[in-house]
Design an enzyme around this catalytic site. Structure first.
Site, PDB file in Angstrom:
ATOM      1  N   LYS A 179       1.144  -0.967  -0.102  1.00 23.63           N
ATOM      2  CA  LYS A 179      -0.123  -0.063  -0.075  1.00 23.63           C
ATOM      3  C   LYS A 179       1.280   0.887  -0.020  1.00 23.63           C
ATOM      4  CE  LYS A 179      -1.593   3.091   2.526  1.00 23.63           C
ATOM      5  NZ  LYS A 179      -1.643   4.046   1.737  1.00 23.63           N
ATOM      6  N   GLU A 254      10.617   2.403   9.958  1.00 24.28           N
ATOM      7  CA  GLU A 254      11.710   3.158   9.225  1.00 24.28           C
ATOM      8  C   GLU A 254      11.138   4.899  10.173  1.00 24.28           C
ATOM      9  OE1 GLU A 254      14.878   2.946   9.124  1.00 24.28           O
ATOM     10  OE2 GLU A 254      15.162   1.021   8.498  1.00 24.28           O
ATOM     11  N   CYS A 288      13.542  12.243   6.058  1.00 22.71           N
ATOM     12  CA  CYS A 288      13.633  11.813   7.623  1.00 22.71           C
ATOM     13  C   CYS A 288      15.244  12.235   7.867  1.00 22.71           C
ATOM     14  CB  CYS A 288      13.471  10.137   7.686  1.00 22.71           C
ATOM     15  SG  CYS A 288      14.363   9.099   6.569  1.00 22.71           S
ATOM     16  N   GLU A 387       9.378  17.029  14.545  1.00 19.25           N
ATOM     17  CA  GLU A 387       9.920  16.750  13.317  1.00 19.25           C
ATOM     18  C   GLU A 387       8.727  17.578  12.796  1.00 19.25           C
ATOM     19  OE1 GLU A 387       9.128  13.146  11.173  1.00 19.25           O
ATOM     20  OE2 GLU A 387      11.510  13.118  10.268  1.00 19.25           O
TER      21      GLU A 387
HETATM   22  P1  NAP Z   1       2.433   8.252   7.265  1.00 16.80           P
HETATM   23  O1  NAP Z   1       1.408   9.656   8.015  1.00 16.80           O
HETATM   24  O2  NAP Z   1       3.087   7.500   8.611  1.00 16.80           O
HETATM   25  O3  NAP Z   1       1.999   7.564   6.652  1.00 16.80           O
HETATM   26  C1  NAP Z   1       3.133   6.411   6.316  1.00 16.80           C
HETATM   27  C2  NAP Z   1       2.238   5.514   5.074  1.00 16.80           C
HETATM   28  O4  NAP Z   1       1.724   5.114   6.075  1.00 16.80           O
HETATM   29  C3  NAP Z   1       1.520   5.710   4.234  1.00 16.80           C
HETATM   30  O5  NAP Z   1       1.423   4.941   3.055  1.00 16.80           O
HETATM   31  C4  NAP Z   1      -0.045   5.798   4.637  1.00 16.80           C
HETATM   32  O6  NAP Z   1      -1.045   5.993   4.084  1.00 16.80           O
HETATM   33  C5  NAP Z   1       0.035   4.545   5.649  1.00 16.80           C
HETATM   34  N1  NAP Z   1      -0.921   5.195   7.135  1.00 16.80           N
HETATM   35  C6  NAP Z   1      -1.489   5.964   7.826  1.00 16.80           C
HETATM   36  N2  NAP Z   1      -2.172   5.299   8.901  1.00 16.80           N
HETATM   37  C7  NAP Z   1      -2.176   4.341   8.853  1.00 16.80           C
HETATM   38  C8  NAP Z   1      -2.398   2.994   9.434  1.00 16.80           C
HETATM   39  N3  NAP Z   1      -3.574   3.554  10.776  1.00 16.80           N
HETATM   40  N4  NAP Z   1      -2.045   1.515   9.620  1.00 16.80           N
HETATM   41  C9  NAP Z   1      -1.520   1.603   7.985  1.00 16.80           C
HETATM   42  N5  NAP Z   1      -0.878   2.255   7.579  1.00 16.80           N
HETATM   43  C10 NAP Z   1      -1.105   3.681   7.756  1.00 16.80           C
HETATM   44  O7  NAP Z   1       3.969   9.460   7.551  1.00 16.80           O
HETATM   45  P2  NAP Z   1       3.901  10.239   5.968  1.00 16.80           P
HETATM   46  O8  NAP Z   1       3.071  11.655   6.269  1.00 16.80           O
HETATM   47  O9  NAP Z   1       3.596   9.564   4.807  1.00 16.80           O
HETATM   48  O10 NAP Z   1       5.426  10.245   5.919  1.00 16.80           O
HETATM   49  C11 NAP Z   1       6.512  11.123   6.629  1.00 16.80           C
HETATM   50  C12 NAP Z   1       6.815  10.589   7.726  1.00 16.80           C
HETATM   51  O11 NAP Z   1       7.515   9.697   6.923  1.00 16.80           O
HETATM   52  C13 NAP Z   1       7.897  11.200   8.299  1.00 16.80           C
HETATM   53  O12 NAP Z   1       8.110  10.882   9.652  1.00 16.80           O
HETATM   54  C14 NAP Z   1       9.630  10.859   8.190  1.00 16.80           C
HETATM   55  O13 NAP Z   1      10.005  10.844   8.842  1.00 16.80           O
HETATM   56  C15 NAP Z   1       8.656   9.222   8.321  1.00 16.80           C
HETATM   57  N6  NAP Z   1      10.109   8.627   6.717  1.00 16.80           N
HETATM   58  C16 NAP Z   1      11.595   7.884   7.788  1.00 16.80           C
HETATM   59  C17 NAP Z   1      12.354   7.321   6.773  1.00 16.80           C
HETATM   60  C18 NAP Z   1      13.273   5.992   7.417  1.00 16.80           C
HETATM   61  O14 NAP Z   1      13.594   5.483   6.098  1.00 16.80           O
HETATM   62  N7  NAP Z   1      13.580   6.573   8.711  1.00 16.80           N
HETATM   63  C19 NAP Z   1      12.156   7.740   5.492  1.00 16.80           C
HETATM   64  C20 NAP Z   1      11.167   8.697   4.952  1.00 16.80           C
HETATM   65  C21 NAP Z   1       9.899   9.032   5.910  1.00 16.80           C
HETATM   66  P3  NAP Z   1      -1.613   7.236   3.724  1.00 16.80           P
HETATM   67  O15 NAP Z   1      -0.786   7.905   2.662  1.00 16.80           O
HETATM   68  O16 NAP Z   1      -2.981   6.877   2.872  1.00 16.80           O
HETATM   69  O17 NAP Z   1      -1.854   7.960   4.742  1.00 16.80           O
END
Ligand code: NAP
Length: 495
Positions: A179, A254, A288, A387
């Site tokens: 997904k 991650e 990130c 963040e």
């Molecule tokens: P997010 O809101 O946590 O969403 C990430 C993914 O999870 C999306 O596909 C989202 O779907 C899905 N999701 C949301 N709620 C969920 C739930 N309850 N159950 C299962 N899946 C769920 O994060 P984001 O805003 O997309 O990304 C930014 C974050 O990613 C930042 O915190 C960044 O630091 C982190 N990041 C970390 C790394 C690393 O390698 N450490 C790399 C890149 C990014 P939807 O899109 O449909 O909401």
């Protein structure tokens, strides 16, 4: 402009076929620089998730029994296709995600790199052979696929992060239900199309779309999913980990970062300046590993601050397809408002806004916000702890290395870190003492290469690493094998 996406509706990819979802709902994929609609996607529901999981298990036997070097050939072919389409994919990614073209080319290149790296693993897949405490007994470990894995990815690296997960998982012989982020499903879809063109058997990978809260959650909860590989925010990661614990489901996380750059009084300030501008404002701060805290020695702070302001004010915002653009839009309206609210929080906390802070649209209708610098930031302020995931950087003044390391470590995250110094002892102290999965010396907080392990400590993850020699570990189980050819019962620890 060449390669402009054509608006069309995509359905789900299950069992090797494009198939309609069980809902009537769709969502739109929007270009954040122009607000043009790029595509629309059907929203899946629990039934669709279940169909995708069944399809992945149905394909698993054949795929897991295919020798790993042969699985790897699919990846080698996929890498070639990615190379051929690099420019097309990069342009599409700039339209879908917003970052500038040089960075989207880098994103595709990272996908190519990890694909080749993982393909090479097809001829390694190394276990161990070791000795036995008993005579005529042979001991070894072998790596086995986990089964069907749920993969959930964010939007900031629309093809690199999916590739970081898919390629090692596939070469290891797993089935996948994926997904992608709802802001960038198109690039993941393109990656899956390439894998299919490269010869991946139908059903090995299945693609479902829709909100994380429903579709992602259904994947997390499905009893036949053996593991979840998730990259995203700390809040979502914590929730997923809690849910997976109920079923003892394996989960690799991650998550976010609040990455520091330390600038010591002996630093090469020209170099540090370039590192901070790239680390803080590259990808519009939406990495990130973005540098969101600059911990600068008081002896060089004034000079550094003046120079940083001048460089920052010269950055040009705009559409990432325009070669003159330095900083593209942020991903969506929600993210824009979140960043805006953090800028207000910084002001309310008593930090000094040096430059930026405004939401602007330079002749465009997209989600643009100025690169922003706060100074007089205290380490315990929210803007230095949470963040923001946007082009906002906090300057924190320190008087020596001990204090710098203490400040660097004073957050719940531990992903990337950096120090600028000419002193080898300071560099090694930073390597030893900064609590992070990655430390750069005289280089910015961003710039990971795929043959090194990637991930973080504390709130950034749960101990897994992606890429590098750890890439395969995330997607395999280790089996210990004992072969007793003595012809009698031998008892370990007793005989
Ligand atoms: P997010 O809101 O946590 O969403 C990430 C993914 O999870 C999306 O596909 C989202 O779907 C899905 N999701 C949301 N709620 C969920 C739930 N309850 N159950 C299962 N899946 C769920 O994060 P984001 O805003 O997309 O990304 C930014 C974050 O990613 C930042 O915190 C960044 O630091 C982190 N990041 C970390 C790394 C690393 O390698 N450490 C790399 C890149 C990014 P939807 O899109 O449909 O909401």
């Amino acid at each position: 402009m060449q390669y402009i996406a054509v608006m069309r509706e995509y359905n789900l990819f299950i069992g090797g076929a494009w198939t309609n979802s069980s809902t009537d709902e769709t969502f739109e994929d929007i270009n954040p620089a122009t607000l043009d609609k790029l595509a629309s996607f059907q929203v899946a529901n629990r039934d669709d998730v279940a169909r995708a999981v069944d399809a992945a298990w149905a394909a698993f036997k054949l795929w897991s029994e295919t020798p790993a070097p042969k699985r790897a050939m699919v990846l080698f072919r996929a890498a070639r296709l990615l190379e051929e389409r690099k420019e097309e994919l990069a342009v599409l990614m700039t339209q879908e995600m917003g970052k500038v073209l040089s960075e989207t080319r880098g994103d595709v290149q990272e996908a190519i790199d990890i694909t080749l790296y993982a393909a090479g693993e097809g001829r390694r897949m190394l276990g161990e052979t070791t000795t036995s405490e008993l005579k005529d007994k042979f001991c070894m470990t072998v790596l086995q696929p986990i089964g069907v894995i749920g993969v959930i990815t964010p939007w900031n690296f629309p093809i690199a992060i999916p590739a970081w997960k898919l390629m090692p998982a596939l070469v290891a012989g797993n089935g996948i239900v994926m997904k992608p982020a709802s802001d960038t499903p198109l690039l993941t879809l393109k990656l899956v199309e390439i894998l299919m063109e490269a010869g991946l058997p139908p059903g090995v990978i299945n693609l479902i779309f829709g909100p994380g809260e429903t579709v992602g959650a259904a994947l997390v909860h499905h009893p036949d999913i053996r593991a979840i590989s998730f990259t995203g925010s700390l809040a979502t990661g914590k929730w997923i980990m809690g849910e997976c614990a109920q079923d003892m489901k394996r989960v690799s996380l991650e998550l976010g970062g609040k990455n520091p750059i330390i600038i010591m009084d002996d630093a090469d300030l020209d170099l540090a300046l370039e590192g901070v501008v790239w680390g803080a404002f590259g990808t519009t701060g939406q990495r990130c590993t973005a540098a969101s805290r600059v911990i600068v020695h008081e002896a060089v702070k004034d000079e550094f601050t003046t120079r940083l302001m001048a460089r920052t004010q010269a950055l040009r915002l705009g559409n990432g397809l325009d070669p003159k653009t330095d900083v593209g839009p942020v991903i969506n309206e929600r993210q824009l408002r979140k960043i805006e609210s953090y800028i207000q929080i910084g002001r309310n906390e008593g930090a000094t806004l040096l430059t930026g802070g405004n939401v602007i649209s330079p002749g465009l209708s997209g989600y643009f916000i100025q690169p922003t610098i706060f100074t007089a930031v205290e380490s315990d302020m929210r803007i230095a702890q949470e963040e923001i995931f946007g082009p906002v950087v906090s300057l924190i003044s320190i008087s020596g290395l001990d204090e710098a390391i203490e400040v660097a470590n004073a957050t719940r995250y531990g992903l990337s870190s950096s120090i600028y110094t000419r002193d080898i002892a300071s560099a090694f102290r930073a390597i030893n003492e900064i609590e992070a999965g990655i430390t750069y010396i005289n280089s910015s907080t961003i710039g990971a290469e795929v043959h090194l392990s990637f991930g973080g400590v504390k709130g950034t993850g749960n101990g897994f690493r992606e890429a590098g020699t750890d890439a395969i570990k995330e997607f395999t189980e280790v089996k210990a094998v004992y072969i007793d050819y003595s012809g009698k019962l031998q008892k370990a620890q007793i005989d």
